[in-house]
Design an enzyme around this catalytic site. Structure first.
Site, PDB file in Angstrom:
ATOM      1  N   GLY A  43      -6.770  -0.987 -10.836  1.00 51.89           N
ATOM      2  CA  GLY A  43      -6.686  -2.335 -11.416  1.00 51.89           C
ATOM      3  C   GLY A  43      -7.519  -3.406 -10.744  1.00 51.89           C
TER       4      GLY A  43
ATOM      5  N   LYS B  82      -7.607   9.396   7.286  1.00 50.33           N
ATOM      6  CA  LYS B  82      -6.507   8.464   7.637  1.00 50.33           C
ATOM      7  C   LYS B  82      -5.761   8.979   8.863  1.00 50.33           C
ATOM      8  CE  LYS B  82      -6.075   6.097   3.322  1.00 50.33           C
ATOM      9  NZ  LYS B  82      -6.880   6.966   2.442  1.00 50.33           N
TER      10      LYS B  82
ATOM     11  N   ALA C 119      -9.522   2.224 -11.429  1.00 49.72           N
ATOM     12  CA  ALA C 119      -8.288   2.907 -11.848  1.00 49.72           C
ATOM     13  C   ALA C 119      -7.020   2.222 -11.339  1.00 49.72           C
ATOM     14  CB  ALA C 119      -8.330   4.362 -11.394  1.00 49.72           C
TER      15      ALA C 119
ATOM     16  N   GLY D 163     -13.382   5.328  -6.877  1.00 47.94           N
ATOM     17  CA  GLY D 163     -13.273   6.766  -7.146  1.00 47.94           C
ATOM     18  C   GLY D 163     -13.307   7.057  -8.626  1.00 47.94           C
TER      19      GLY D 163
ATOM     20  N   ASP E 114      -2.327  10.156  14.491  1.00 51.30           N
ATOM     21  CA  ASP E 114      -1.602  11.016  15.432  1.00 51.30           C
ATOM     22  C   ASP E 114      -1.700  10.424  16.841  1.00 51.30           C
ATOM     23  OD1 ASP E 114      -0.348  13.353  16.570  1.00 51.30           O
ATOM     24  OD2 ASP E 114      -1.119  14.512  14.874  1.00 51.30           O
TER      25      ASP E 114
ATOM     26  N   GLY F 291      -9.342   0.436  -4.461  1.00 48.41           N
ATOM     27  CA  GLY F 291      -8.398  -0.036  -5.473  1.00 48.41           C
ATOM     28  C   GLY F 291      -9.110  -0.641  -6.676  1.00 48.41           C
TER      29      GLY F 291
END
Ligand code: BMP
Length: 211
Positions: free
Chosen positions: A169, A56, A167, A186, A59, A164
């Site tokens: 939902g 992610k 876990a 995941g 910078d 998403g």
């Protein structure tokens, strides 16, 4: 071809990866794993499958492209960058990625509740920026599939990868039907028996092809 990206957010990442490699499109690695195991984990996983380095990146341009360079040099096929950092950073990472034939995915809206606070109101603009700067795709939330539908209209045929599921939902099938190309999963897979879990998730996705 599999439409599953498995987030290997666990220390036994390599062991799990070997068990489920046949069922995935790519593995995604995140900071906790790399901070614990070093960049060599990307190298080891890249022998098994495609690897998306989820740093992610957020910078200034010259630092962001150095982070991406580290990931690509370690064997990553793709990096994830935050879109809110703006066009200069996105362009610099996209430019760097071309040296490696690598992909760049821009985060437009996090799947978490907090993603609604600041990102959701601007995520359509962020998606436009991803298109304009030549990103390969965007990250959009499986927890709010109507957002995937909206962002799909903006990004055209860029790839949408969607976390998403499980876990948090979200449902894999719904995200894919809404326009995601790949879902990122995941804990629903890596906790417990990964092989059994991934087969269950694939079954849940079958409706997409069944009718
Ligand atoms: P899980 O399926 O266990 O909730 O994991 C989701 C994975 O996707 C994590 O690696 C997380 O960093 C990532 N992710 C997310 O959950 N939401 C986003 O909006 C963007 C992400 O990269």
């Amino acid at each position: 071809m599999s439409r599953l990206i498995v987030a290997l957010d666990c220390e036994n990442a390599l062991e799990i990866a070997k068990k489920i490699a046949d069922y995935v499109y790519a593995f995604k690695v995140n900071y906790p794993l790399v901070l614990k195991k070093g960049l060599s984990i990307i190298e080891e996983l890249s022998d098994i499958s495609k690897v998306i380095a989820d740093f992610k990146i957020a910078d200034v341009p010259h630092i962001s492209s150095q982070i991406a360079e580290c990931a690509f040099n370690a064997g990553a096929n793709a990096v994830i960058v935050h879109a809110f950092v703006g066009s200069d950073t996105l362009s610099s990472v996209v430019r760097l990625s071309k040296n490696y034939d690598g992909e760049v995915y821009a985060v437009c809206e996090l799947s978490s509740e907090g993603g609604k606070e600041f990102m959701m109101p601007i995520s359509e603009k962020l998606a436009e920026l991803a298109v304009k700067t030549g990103c390969s795709g965007i990250v959009a939330p499986a927890t709010r599939v109507e957002r995937i539908k909206t962002l799909r209209k903006i990004v055209g045929n860029l790839k949408i990868i969607s976390p998403g599921v499980g876990a948090q939902g979200g449902k894999a099938l719904e995200a894919l039907k809404a326009g995601a190309d790949y879902v990122i999963v995941g804990r629903r897979i890596i906790k417990g028996d990964a092989l059994k879990n991934i087969k269950e998730v694939i079954k849940e996705m079958e409706g997409l092809y069944g009718n």
